[in-house]
Write an enzyme that holds these catalytic residues in place. Sequence first.
Site, PDB file in Angstrom:
ATOM      1  N   CYS A   1      44.847  33.506  43.470  1.00  0.00           N
ATOM      2  CA  CYS A   1      45.326  34.554  42.419  1.00  0.00           C
ATOM      3  C   CYS A   1      46.394  34.284  41.651  1.00  0.00           C
ATOM      4  CB  CYS A   1      45.177  36.252  43.139  1.00  0.00           C
ATOM      5  SG  CYS A   1      45.576  37.320  42.079  1.00  0.00           S
TER       6      CYS A   1
ATOM      7  N   CYS B   1      48.795  37.397  41.016  1.00  0.00           N
ATOM      8  CA  CYS B   1      49.472  37.779  42.137  1.00  0.00           C
ATOM      9  C   CYS B   1      50.763  36.975  42.526  1.00  0.00           C
ATOM     10  CB  CYS B   1      48.697  37.938  43.444  1.00  0.00           C
ATOM     11  SG  CYS B   1      46.896  38.416  43.108  1.00  0.00           S
ATOM     12  N   ASP B   2      50.406  35.798  42.519  1.00  0.00           N
ATOM     13  CA  ASP B   2      51.431  34.724  43.055  1.00  0.00           C
ATOM     14  C   ASP B   2      52.341  33.877  42.117  1.00  0.00           C
ATOM     15  OD1 ASP B   2      50.714  35.916  45.620  1.00  0.00           O
ATOM     16  OD2 ASP B   2      49.069  34.598  45.836  1.00  0.00           O
TER      17      ASP B   2
END
Length: 305
Positions: free
Chosen positions: A131, A134-135
């Site tokens: 992701c 997300c990261d």
Amino acid sequence: MEDLIILGSGCAGNTAAVYAARANLNPLVVAGHEPGGQLSLTTLVENFPGFPEGIQGPELVENIKKQAEHFGARYLHGTVIEADLSRRPFRLNVDGEWHEARALIVATGASARWLNLPNEQKLIGHGVSSCATCDGFFYRGKKIMVIGGGDSAMEEANFLTRFGQEVLLVHRRAEFRASKIMLERARENPKIQFLTNTVVEDVFDVSQNLVTGVRLRNLKTGETWEREVDGFFVAIGHIPNTAPFRGQMELDEDGYIVSKGGARTSVTGVFHAGDVQDRTYRQAITAAGAGCMAALEAERFLEGG
Ligand code: NAP
């Protein structure tokens, strides 16, 4: 016989449980094969509203579960292996034991497809990710690699150029599944390099609990070599967890639940929430919102008989 069974204990299922429990529906949550869902596989979550310093993914999802339990939701460890939605009450086989419910929320999520490299799973959250949203932020100025040849890979590679000093996109073929426009956008991005006809054999370094590099193999020449990498993003698709519902409710060609508006599915009394229906947004916050919607609709449905 239960009033409401919620399948899945990720952000969507747990949020549905909070709302349903507060509406005195006494929901039973079947936790599923990946309790906590995809959040339980991440580390720091910085974009969930309400946490200015960020919060660890597993802690966030556990907090929502505790909140649901506080209001009376019950959790059952297990996975639905078979379902009969042809009549009400609905019947669900959870690891061999049948349960009945007047209403159902399916929040079983979609699991990221992984490459199944020897060390891949051991480094999730430590350099291996599925992701970018997300990261990506954690790889400012770092060397990033993205795997895949579809729209997701193009989108993630483009997004990651905001952070990385370089983004290398590795794809197993020379042709791409991605749409023309997404592919062109990635090709025109000067920070993205392409490596085709190439697969990853493994990712290192488990002994440091950190991604430091990968071993690559050219499928045409057989040549193998190693390359330094800090962030390793696998973008080869997701698999919605809908196997027990095949033939029971309307699914699209990839197995995602087809929404009939709001949280409704093609089966009256069965509602969807989260990534099991959403192939576009896939965020913790959208899953939580979808869980809330599903619980409100289930409540209305149960009240109406
Ligand atoms: P996808 O279209 O199925 O593409 C998956 C890619 O991963 C393919 O290039 C495939 O290679 C590769 N792959 C699969 N298994 C692999 C393996 N074991 N090793 C190496 N490579 C592997 O999946 P997606 O990109 O997630 O897209 C899914 C759907 O969402 C599509 O309909 C897409 O259009 C849509 N989507 C749209 C947007 C957007 O419009 N903004 C963004 C993301 C996704 P092969 O090509 O060789 O099979």
